[in-house]
Design a protein around this motif. Sequence first.
Motif, PDB file in Angstrom:
ATOM      1  N   UNK A  54      -6.819  -5.806 -28.012  1.00 16.22           N
ATOM      2  CA  UNK A  54      -5.556  -6.510 -27.800  1.00 16.22           C
ATOM      3  C   UNK A  54      -5.827  -7.778 -27.012  1.00 16.22           C
ATOM      4  N   UNK A  55      -5.221  -8.854 -27.468  1.00 14.18           N
ATOM      5  CA  UNK A  55      -5.445 -10.141 -26.789  1.00 14.18           C
ATOM      6  C   UNK A  55      -5.015 -10.079 -25.327  1.00 14.18           C
TER       7      UNK A  55
ATOM      8  N   UNK B 123      -5.807 -14.714 -24.994  1.00 17.57           N
ATOM      9  CA  UNK B 123      -5.761 -15.355 -26.309  1.00 17.57           C
ATOM     10  C   UNK B 123      -6.529 -14.560 -27.358  1.00 17.57           C
ATOM     11  N   UNK B 124      -6.120 -14.760 -28.608  1.00 14.68           N
ATOM     12  CA  UNK B 124      -6.779 -14.130 -29.734  1.00 14.68           C
ATOM     13  C   UNK B 124      -8.037 -14.905 -30.094  1.00 14.68           C
ATOM     14  N   UNK B 125      -9.089 -14.176 -30.493  1.00 16.40           N
ATOM     15  CA  UNK B 125     -10.324 -14.822 -30.934  1.00 16.40           C
ATOM     16  C   UNK B 125     -11.068 -13.869 -31.858  1.00 16.40           C
ATOM     17  N   UNK B 126     -12.081 -14.391 -32.530  1.00 22.70           N
ATOM     18  CA  UNK B 126     -12.923 -13.574 -33.407  1.00 22.70           C
ATOM     19  C   UNK B 126     -14.288 -13.461 -32.739  1.00 22.70           C
ATOM     20  N   UNK B 127     -14.637 -12.245 -32.341  1.00 25.23           N
ATOM     21  CA  UNK B 127     -15.865 -12.033 -31.579  1.00 25.23           C
ATOM     22  C   UNK B 127     -17.101 -11.978 -32.481  1.00 25.23           C
TER      23      UNK B 127
ATOM     24  N   UNK C 211     -13.325  -1.625 -32.182  1.00 20.86           N
ATOM     25  CA  UNK C 211     -11.964  -1.092 -32.223  1.00 20.86           C
ATOM     26  C   UNK C 211     -10.947  -2.199 -31.983  1.00 20.86           C
ATOM     27  N   UNK C 212      -9.971  -2.326 -32.872  1.00 17.96           N
ATOM     28  CA  UNK C 212      -9.070  -3.472 -32.805  1.00 17.96           C
ATOM     29  C   UNK C 212      -7.649  -3.130 -33.230  1.00 17.96           C
ATOM     30  N   UNK C 213      -6.768  -3.016 -32.255  1.00 15.23           N
ATOM     31  CA  UNK C 213      -5.344  -2.937 -32.558  1.00 15.23           C
ATOM     32  C   UNK C 213      -4.837  -4.221 -33.179  1.00 15.23           C
ATOM     33  N   UNK C 214      -5.430  -5.351 -32.787  1.00 16.11           N
ATOM     34  CA  UNK C 214      -5.033  -6.642 -33.368  1.00 16.11           C
ATOM     35  C   UNK C 214      -5.264  -6.659 -34.873  1.00 16.11           C
ATOM     36  N   UNK C 215      -6.357  -6.041 -35.326  1.00 13.96           N
ATOM     37  CA  UNK C 215      -6.620  -5.982 -36.760  1.00 13.96           C
ATOM     38  C   UNK C 215      -5.548  -5.200 -37.493  1.00 13.96           C
TER      39      UNK C 215
END
Length: 390
Positions: free
Chosen positions: A159-160, A167-171, A180-184
Amino acid sequence: MKHLTLLLLIIATLRLPAQQIIRLDGSRISTQALQHRVTALMDSAQVTGLEIAVFQHNKPVYVHAFGYADKEKQRMLDTSTIFWACSLSKAVFGYCVLKLVDQGVISLDTPLQHYLKKPLPDYVFTKKTRGYQDIRNDQRYEKITARMCLDHTTGLPNYRGFEPNGKLFIRTDPGTRYGYSGEGMYLLQFVLEQVTGKGYEELAQEYVFRPLGMTHSSYIWQDAFEANHAEGHDSAQKVYEFDRRTLPHSAGSMYTNIDDYAKFMTAMMQRKGLSGKGFKEMLTPQVAILSKRQFGPDALVDDKTAQQTNLFYGLGVGLLRTPYGTAFFKEGHSEGWSHYSIGYPDEGLAVVILTNSDYGTGIYKPLLGAAIGDIYTAWDWEGYKAYNEK
């Protein structure tokens, strides 16, 4: 004579053996013994409330509630009590998405950008949209697919809001590494809502809850839940403030009870509601999990290789290779809530555990062992320690 017959019937009933659960290794436990074990573990670990469903032959054979829905008010749990399911939401979301895939609404491998009317970063933050302007200068977003969202390989953070700058980013490059990504999950929800013109709550009701008879489940708070819902409790067994969500969040806003979630688990164990291809996609390893832990700094540290690991992710659920076949699992956690589910389809055995306590995870290890003989759950990777371990 009538009274004698009734007395003999009662005596015969009392002599019947207690219902037995046959565990993975062939050993047995009676439901009465399991009930005593649960109570003892809760007392020792100070777990406020717990609900459990144990499956045999792919169906629930023991469903029970223990302890308090609200300890401060001395309100007890029952199997219809509503819990905040936290990340168990993701498993139901995966199932819902695969129903839409079965119907041709969306493809697992078409980049999500394909379904949008404008570039993803042009969608800015609103009350109903998390916004994607932060990744405008990282064109890797154009590669993200539904499959990557469900197997946690988008490269997006969990979560950002957990990140230092919010902020949102692509790691990492999409499709290359488990993270693990709730944002996804939320990104995929957003795209589905654009494609169908329906909100996710409507989709979940249409494709999952109503077909499975989950009449007490929702991704948003319902007034009907008010009369019988559990409160989350901290380590001192004090009540946390309860979160009544008004917007659906595929990654974590589901409310349900053990009776309803057992219906979902039954569908998973019996392969109902999806095509054979859909279930195969959901329960086939998509990515090897190499990280030392699921969360925290060690989530970026590998201590396994693809050849060594027995941990993988499918679509919406984790996968675990064991001597008894591949098991699927999903957990859910937040302050005051600790949930875990694992199913062994080849053996027809499964367990769902819901707790409204910060200490819930402390009894998973002995409880899963007692219930079905599960000694294979990835305790270290999950960060689970038994209550009596340092």
